[in-house]
Structure formats: C-alpha cells, structure tokens
Scaffold this active site. Sequence first.
Site, PDB file in Angstrom:
ATOM      1  N   CYS A  95       0.813  -1.228   0.000  1.00  0.00           N
ATOM      2  CA  CYS A  95       0.000   0.000   0.000  1.00  0.00           C
ATOM      3  C   CYS A  95       0.845   1.276   0.000  1.00  0.00           C
ATOM      4  O   CYS A  95       0.406   2.316  -0.480  1.00  0.00           O
ATOM      5  CB  CYS A  95      -0.922   0.022   1.222  1.00  0.00           C
ATOM      6  SG  CYS A  95      -1.681  -1.557   1.599  1.00  0.00           S
ATOM      7  N   HIS A 347      -8.486   3.123  -3.232  1.00  0.00           N
ATOM      8  CA  HIS A 347      -7.104   2.845  -2.843  1.00  0.00           C
ATOM      9  C   HIS A 347      -6.424   1.979  -3.904  1.00  0.00           C
ATOM     10  O   HIS A 347      -6.223   0.788  -3.712  1.00  0.00           O
ATOM     11  CB  HIS A 347      -7.124   2.139  -1.476  1.00  0.00           C
ATOM     12  CG  HIS A 347      -5.793   1.723  -0.945  1.00  0.00           C
ATOM     13  ND1 HIS A 347      -4.598   2.283  -1.344  1.00  0.00           N
ATOM     14  CD2 HIS A 347      -5.463   0.773  -0.020  1.00  0.00           C
ATOM     15  CE1 HIS A 347      -3.605   1.704  -0.685  1.00  0.00           C
ATOM     16  NE2 HIS A 347      -4.104   0.774   0.106  1.00  0.00           N
ATOM     17  N   CYS A 377      -1.077   2.812   6.498  1.00  0.00           N
ATOM     18  CA  CYS A 377      -0.736   1.453   6.896  1.00  0.00           C
ATOM     19  C   CYS A 377      -0.335   0.673   5.656  1.00  0.00           C
ATOM     20  O   CYS A 377      -0.638   1.062   4.532  1.00  0.00           O
ATOM     21  CB  CYS A 377      -1.895   0.785   7.626  1.00  0.00           C
ATOM     22  SG  CYS A 377      -3.414   0.645   6.653  1.00  0.00           S
TER      23      CYS A 377
END
Length: 391
Positions: A95, A347, A377
């Site tokens: 991520c 995302h 995160c």
Amino acid sequence: MSLNPRDVVIVDFGRTPMGRSKGGMHRNTRAEDMSAHLISKLLERNDKIDPKEVEDVIWGCVNQTMEQGWNIARMASLMTPIPHTSAAQTVSRLCGSSMSALHTAAQAIMTGNGDVFVIGGVEHMGHVSMMHGVDPNPHLSLHAAKASGMMGLTAEMLGKMHGITREQQDLFGVRSHQLAHKATVEGKFKDEIIPMQGYDENGFLKVFDFDETIRPETTLEGLASLKPAFNPKGGTVTAGTSSQITDGASCMIVMSGQRAMDLGIQPLAVIRSMAVAGVDPAIMGYGPVPSTQKALKRAGLTMADIDFIELNEAFAAQALPVLKDLKVLDKMDEKVNLHGGAIALGHPFGCSGARISGTLLNVMKQNGGTLGVATMCVGLGQGITTVFERV
C-alpha cells in the site's frame, strides 16, 4: 523559509481521476498509459525543467505482472518526453509503494545522487486483480497469524481491540464521501486532478476531470444496512467502511533545493522527515502510529505542531484507532482528511502514497497550513510516514 542545497522539495503534483475498477472510466486504459499521461502533463506544465535532467523515474506498483510487469516505471517513461538516457525503477511496499518511491528519491537527493526525480505510482485493479498470481507460503502461518493476509480481518481485530463500534465506522464512512463530494463541488481537487480521456457508463469516450467513485448519496442508514464483508458472524467492517477497489495513478516532480533555486522554481513543500515501522501483521492497520511517532521525533516535532494530516483510509476500523493513539481523534474535523479519503476515492495500491501526499499539500495550500503529515498502513504490518513543511 530558506532552502538548503540538499533539501528535498516537491515541485508539482498531479493525479488521474479515480475510476471504479468494475466498468469504470479507465476500463479501456492501460496502467502504463495512465502513468505516461501524468508524467507528460506534469513536465509540460513545468517547462523550466528539462526532461534530460531527470535522474530516475521511481514508480510504485504492487502487482507487477501483465500490463504492470517488466518494470512499469521504464515502460511508462519511454512514452514520455523523458529521454532514454534517464533511468527508471519500479518499487513495492504494498500500500505504501509510491510513498516509498518518494522516500527513495529523497534519500538519493540528500546523499547527492541526483537532483531531479519523477516519482509516483499506479494500480489498475480492474485489469490486474489484487490477488492475481499471488501464492502465499503456507509456512508463514508458523510465524504470523494465518488471517494476517486478509486485510479486512486485521481491521476487525484492530477495531475490536480499541473498542470501535459499528456506528463509529459508519459515521466515518459517511464523512469520507461527504467531504470528498464537498471538495469536488467547491473545486478543491482542480489543482491535483489532471483530466484524461475515459469511457462513461454508456461506452462514450469523454474527458474526465472528476472522481467517479464518490457517492454523495451515502447515508448513515444506508451504511448501517450493509452486511459485514469479512467476518459474517459478529463482524463490523463492511464494504461501505472499507477503501474502494479503484484504478488510478499519481505523480510528483521532486528535486534538490539547490536545483529549484537555480531554476527559479517556487516549490510546494520541503520534506522535513520520513519514517517506516513494522507492527504485528495481525493488526497491520496500526502501522501509521509508530511510523508517525518516529518521523515526528526525527523532525523535532510533536503532533501538536501539525496543522493537517492525510491518513489513508484503508478501513474505518483501522483509521479510528490510529487517530486515537496519535491523539488527534478529537481534532479530526479540523485536521484529518479534509477532502475525504480512500473510502470515497479508493485505494489503487501503487498510487495511494503519492496521492495522499499530494492531496495533503493541496489542503495545506488551500487552508494556510505550514506542517503536514501523510501516513498510511501497509499490508502485513507496516506503517510509512512523511512530514512536509510548506515553503
């Protein structure tokens, strides 16, 4: 503020409109084309920068296969004004990939290994699915909880540990869509979205300059009616309080303070500090707490000094404990994700780190802030943070 020669400055930022991965605007656009479009447009509007000066194109991308394979950074840069003599690399920190791309460029600048970099990231989750080609090692379960690879279950665990209720999560989800819609209506995203062609729901080619992922009609009652997405028995995390699966790319031009001064360029911001940290994979969403604490310490700052924060909204159940332990939950409406977040915008893994960093710089510029934190995160238990100061 005056710049030091090896300060790392952000010159410009842009991103694509965020598209739904299922039948969305980017369904007929490849990841390399999205990336090349952004790079070309940013260089075009920053004509003081000679593309020949670009040392390296550093691009975040998680699932590096199919159209995203074989070093997509190089594939994309070859389709831009950047000459073949410049280099390119693709990086992954899941991520946090494009924020890691930023950190890699920053570290090179700080150590004198280049002056001008193009960084960013992309993920076309409609063309290359999240789990395509992934084959986890079964022995990993001897070292970390078996559910650690299921991000939604780690969010359930973190929310439960911190006493986060279903209603709190639903309220957070509604907030994300409302703020993103408000920012769109008020033109707050105009500085960051670089329009590009895509296809509407009827298959017609058009220019998009807005995010198609935002649902202004989202209500608390509507979210309350959704079933748990990951733990059917007693779970609280739903599709409505999770980051959307979307397609998108983001891009920044980064350079040394000396080169910016030489070219007469007024930067948007300077990087004050950077940090990464690890946590138990079973509560992967907690990573921004230690990484932000570490970054603030390196900058000689406290959270009280920070004007605005962009926290990637992987899940409401994850974001709320992070804000609580960073001691900004009571200041959320003044400081945190003022233009919404990934629950509304989505995302796209490789895109998000540079996206939230650029959105933060926009928020700081539009609201007169000086110091900002971008943090997120990272799957399997990490956090990554960048502290910016507006110039």
